[in-house]
Design a protein around this motif. Sequence first.
Motif, PDB file in Angstrom:
ATOM      1  N   UNK A  40       1.065  -1.442  -0.175  1.00 18.77           N
ATOM      2  CA  UNK A  40      -0.137  -0.284   0.185  1.00 18.77           C
ATOM      3  C   UNK A  40       0.992   1.321  -0.183  1.00 18.77           C
ATOM      4  N   UNK A  41       1.901   1.063   0.900  1.00 17.60           N
ATOM      5  CA  UNK A  41       2.773   2.182   0.506  1.00 17.60           C
ATOM      6  C   UNK A  41       3.348   2.930  -0.203  1.00 17.60           C
ATOM      7  N   UNK A  42       4.176   1.962  -1.056  1.00 15.04           N
ATOM      8  CA  UNK A  42       4.779   1.515  -1.619  1.00 15.04           C
ATOM      9  C   UNK A  42       3.985   2.268  -3.364  1.00 15.04           C
ATOM     10  N   UNK A  43       2.580   1.667  -3.422  1.00 17.03           N
ATOM     11  CA  UNK A  43       1.438   1.983  -4.166  1.00 17.03           C
ATOM     12  C   UNK A  43       1.547   3.660  -4.757  1.00 17.03           C
ATOM     13  N   UNK A  44       0.772   4.358  -3.363  1.00 22.81           N
ATOM     14  CA  UNK A  44       0.829   5.642  -2.343  1.00 22.81           C
ATOM     15  C   UNK A  44       2.700   6.244  -3.562  1.00 22.81           C
ATOM     16  N   UNK A  45       3.907   6.012  -2.368  1.00 23.09           N
ATOM     17  CA  UNK A  45       4.587   6.256  -3.425  1.00 23.09           C
ATOM     18  C   UNK A  45       5.260   6.647  -4.032  1.00 23.09           C
ATOM     19  N   UNK A  46       4.516   5.414  -5.371  1.00 21.17           N
ATOM     20  CA  UNK A  46       4.535   6.037  -6.673  1.00 21.17           C
ATOM     21  C   UNK A  46       3.920   6.375  -7.515  1.00 21.17           C
ATOM     22  N   UNK A  47       1.764   6.632  -7.048  1.00 20.72           N
ATOM     23  CA  UNK A  47       1.700   8.029  -7.477  1.00 20.72           C
ATOM     24  C   UNK A  47       1.933   9.255  -7.162  1.00 20.72           C
ATOM     25  N   UNK A  48       2.185   9.237  -5.915  1.00 16.49           N
ATOM     26  CA  UNK A  48       3.198  10.492  -5.639  1.00 16.49           C
ATOM     27  C   UNK A  48       4.224  10.836  -6.189  1.00 16.49           C
ATOM     28  N   UNK A  49       5.328  10.011  -6.626  1.00 14.95           N
ATOM     29  CA  UNK A  49       5.920  10.330  -7.485  1.00 14.95           C
ATOM     30  C   UNK A  49       5.591  10.543  -8.940  1.00 14.95           C
TER      31      UNK A  49
END
Length: 118
Positions: free
Chosen positions: A30-39
């Motif tokens: 979940x955190x990786x998904x958020x980070x990727x989408x944010x970036x």
Amino acid sequence: MQKNSEQQQVIIELAIKEINNTLPRYMKKLIDSFYKDFENVVFSKEDFPFWIKVQQRWGRGAGYREDMKNYYAEQIKINSFYDDIEQIITNYYYDYIDSIILIMNQLLDSDYALNNIP
């Protein structure tokens, strides 16, 4: 009768172990998904107006952190990421629940449980 009780205890212990191992993996995904989408979406390096605004604010005295929080919140809102956040969390939540159900089904299969005694 005691053998049954021991087997049930093994199954319970395996369930707890598997669930405890599964949650951190889902949280990381979940955190990786958020980070990727944010970036890649919200704070894309190609979004020049946002980054120009951030760069122009640098070195202009007090209030920098507060301004950055406001800039980032505004950017999230502009990109409608708030709408996406709920959907992403919901999807991961249901994936996690599905994985728990799978674990429980495997553990209820006595052959699986007995072959995986720690």
